[in-house]
Design a protein around this motif. Structure first.
Motif, PDB file in Angstrom:
ATOM      1  N   SER A 255       5.106  -0.214  -9.803  1.00 33.13           N
ATOM      2  CA  SER A 255       4.530  -0.520  -8.489  1.00 33.13           C
ATOM      3  C   SER A 255       4.226   0.748  -7.696  1.00 33.13           C
ATOM      4  CB  SER A 255       5.477  -1.415  -7.691  1.00 33.13           C
ATOM      5  OG  SER A 255       6.635  -0.696  -7.255  1.00 33.13           O
ATOM      6  N   THR A 256       4.898   1.857  -8.000  1.00 26.99           N
ATOM      7  CA  THR A 256       4.638   3.128  -7.311  1.00 26.99           C
ATOM      8  C   THR A 256       4.145   4.209  -8.262  1.00 26.99           C
ATOM      9  OG1 THR A 256       6.908   3.973  -7.577  1.00 26.99           O
ATOM     10  CG2 THR A 256       6.460   2.611  -5.622  1.00 26.99           C
TER      11      THR A 256
ATOM     12  N   GLY B  75       6.893   6.742  -8.229  1.00 26.51           N
ATOM     13  CA  GLY B  75       7.007   7.429  -6.948  1.00 26.51           C
ATOM     14  C   GLY B  75       5.855   8.367  -6.689  1.00 26.51           C
ATOM     15  N   GLY B  76       4.708   8.070  -7.314  1.00 23.00           N
ATOM     16  CA  GLY B  76       3.523   8.906  -7.125  1.00 23.00           C
ATOM     17  C   GLY B  76       3.350   9.984  -8.162  1.00 23.00           C
TER      18      GLY B  76
ATOM     19  N   SER C 200       8.349  12.813  -1.447  1.00 16.27           N
ATOM     20  CA  SER C 200       7.092  12.425  -0.807  1.00 16.27           C
ATOM     21  C   SER C 200       7.250  11.033  -0.209  1.00 16.27           C
ATOM     22  CB  SER C 200       5.974  12.414  -1.841  1.00 16.27           C
ATOM     23  OG  SER C 200       6.211  11.378  -2.788  1.00 16.27           O
ATOM     24  N   PRO C 201       6.349  10.602   0.665  1.00 19.00           N
ATOM     25  CA  PRO C 201       6.442   9.236   1.187  1.00 19.00           C
ATOM     26  C   PRO C 201       6.494   8.174   0.093  1.00 19.00           C
ATOM     27  CG  PRO C 201       4.900  10.513   2.500  1.00 19.00           C
ATOM     28  CD  PRO C 201       5.285  11.383   1.334  1.00 19.00           C
ATOM     29  N   THR C 202       5.731   8.364  -0.985  1.00 22.92           N
ATOM     30  CA  THR C 202       5.746   7.382  -2.069  1.00 22.92           C
ATOM     31  C   THR C 202       7.067   7.415  -2.822  1.00 22.92           C
ATOM     32  OG1 THR C 202       3.367   7.721  -2.310  1.00 22.92           O
ATOM     33  CG2 THR C 202       4.460   6.510  -4.061  1.00 22.92           C
ATOM     34  N   MET C 203       7.642   8.616  -2.996  1.00 20.90           N
ATOM     35  CA  MET C 203       8.935   8.708  -3.683  1.00 20.90           C
ATOM     36  C   MET C 203      10.030   8.068  -2.832  1.00 20.90           C
ATOM     37  SD  MET C 203      10.289   9.554  -6.518  1.00 20.90           S
ATOM     38  CE  MET C 203       9.150  10.713  -7.297  1.00 20.90           C
ATOM     39  N   LYS C 204       9.983   8.249  -1.530  1.00 18.66           N
ATOM     40  CA  LYS C 204      10.949   7.574  -0.656  1.00 18.66           C
ATOM     41  C   LYS C 204      10.803   6.058  -0.774  1.00 18.66           C
ATOM     42  CE  LYS C 204      11.416  11.187   2.878  1.00 18.66           C
ATOM     43  NZ  LYS C 204      11.161  11.525   4.298  1.00 18.66           N
ATOM     44  N   GLU C 205       9.574   5.594  -0.860  1.00 20.32           N
ATOM     45  CA  GLU C 205       9.333   4.163  -1.052  1.00 20.32           C
ATOM     46  C   GLU C 205       9.981   3.694  -2.352  1.00 20.32           C
ATOM     47  OE1 GLU C 205       5.558   1.228  -2.103  1.00 20.32           O
ATOM     48  OE2 GLU C 205       5.194   3.202  -1.224  1.00 20.32           O
ATOM     49  N   HIS C 206       9.868   4.519  -3.389  1.00 19.16           N
ATOM     50  CA  HIS C 206      10.480   4.155  -4.666  1.00 19.16           C
ATOM     51  C   HIS C 206      12.003   4.060  -4.536  1.00 19.16           C
ATOM     52  CE1 HIS C 206      11.095   3.987  -9.026  1.00 19.16           C
ATOM     53  NE2 HIS C 206      12.121   4.783  -8.797  1.00 19.16           N
TER      54      HIS C 206
END
Length: 337
Positions: free
Chosen positions: A43-44, A47-48, A230-236
């Motif tokens: 989904s990420t 994490g990007g 990164s913002p995407t890694m934090k989302e992960h």
């Protein structure tokens, strides 16, 4: 062996129960191969880590339609304008990856998988983070060479494992004398911290989602990890806390000094092992040796709970062998055509 390729998200999402059933009998059963973990990763895109990719999950079924083999792959463009096939989960945040197949079906599945992939558009099959004792390495290598495809097999990173037979005292007895003394000394000294210390382990789903922010804050105090987050890694990571809490295989541990977090570890609790995944430290508490102290308590708690081992996962950090990790490695297998 009926075999197909799953390319759509809806079918991939529906595979969870059968996927995890097969994983529990497979050649490699690790948390990074759980369906819910890899679905989160997808989904990420790690994490990007990956800019784009297409699902290319190879599945084999028996005459009753039950899954008998899974190659969790995706396809992504190469800088040369071709395509590579890689594990879903590749490469930086999933320490161990592999095929999902029972030992008895392993060789037949590899042959069928490569036959099916021969008709796909790709120039390189890159299988990262495979444990050195996985049968996938020699079987895929032999099957690829038989087809005339060049193969490169490379040892990449260590992943030490510490056994916990004999409980906490048995674990300590297996440490080097100097390291045993150091660990005990640091744990005793921390107990005399003027503001006191406290160790907390968090596994409840709701609390994990809230407390993951504390770990992300500690990680961001390190410049390299701050860049990684990164913002995407934090989302992960937030998704990992939510998913791991719901499924019951994630643990967040904190060492509190003076009421505030001095160190934190995110770990998997899976198949009677503790898997040490990621960490953050507050440098203002460096004199307390917070990483060693918290790890010591985590290992002690795991040993006293009857767990069989602590897996330190990938990485060359010296503390892993100092704390009893026996050397192992992961390998990368690259097939070209």
């Amino acid at each position: 062996m009926p075999i197909d390729i799953v390319r759509d998200q809806a079918t991939f999402s529906r595979m969870g129960a059968e996927w995890n059933r097969l994983l529990s009998t497979g050649v490699t059963d690790v948390p990074f191969l759980r369906h819910e973990y890899l679905a989160l990763w997808w989904s990420t895109l790690g994490g990007g880590e990956w800019a784009e990719g297409d699902l290319c999950v190879v599945e084999a079924t028996d005459d009753r339609g039950r899954l008998t083999g899974i190659a969790p792959l995706f396809r992504t463009p190469t800088p040369e304008g071709a395509f590579s096939l890689r594990w879903i989960g590749s490469r930086e945040i999933s320490d161990y990856l592999d095929l999902i197949v029972a030992p008895a079906d392993h060789e037949a599945f590899v042959e069928a998988m490569l036959d099916r992939l021969e008709g796909e558009a790709w120039s390189v099959l890159e299988l990262d983070n495979v444990l050195e004792d996985s049968p996938t390495l020699p079987v895929v290598e032999a099957a690829a060479r038989k087809r005339g495809w060049p193969v490169t097999r490379t040892r990449t990173k260590p992943c030490p494992l510490a056994r916990l037979e004999g409980g906490w005292e048995g674990y300590l007895a297996r440490l080097d004398k100097k390291q045993r003394h150091e660990l005990r000394r640091k744990m005793r000294r921390a107990q005399s911290h003027p503001s006191g210390i406290e160790v907390r382990h968090i596994r409840e789903a709701g609390r994990l989602e809230m407390e993951i922010e504390g770990l992300l804050g500690l990680m961001a105090l390190d410049s390299a990890k701050a860049e990684f987050l990164s913002p995407t890694m934090k989302e992960h990571f937030r998704g990992l806390a939510r998913t791991g809490g719901r499924e019951g295989w994630l643990q967040l541990s904190f060492l509190l000094a003076g009421g505030g977090p001095a160190a934190g570890y995110l770990s998997f609790v899976y198949r009677n092992r503790l898997w040490i995944y990621n960490s953050g430290m507050d440098p203002s508490h460096l004199s307390l040796s917070p990483g060693w102290v918290l790890l010591g308590h985590m290992i002690q708690d795991a040993a006293e709970a009857g767990m069989e081992a602590v897996d330190f996962l990938r990485g060359e950090e010296t503390y892993k062998t100092q704390l009893g990790g026996v050397p192992r490695t992961i390998e990368q297998l690259v097939v070209r055509r």
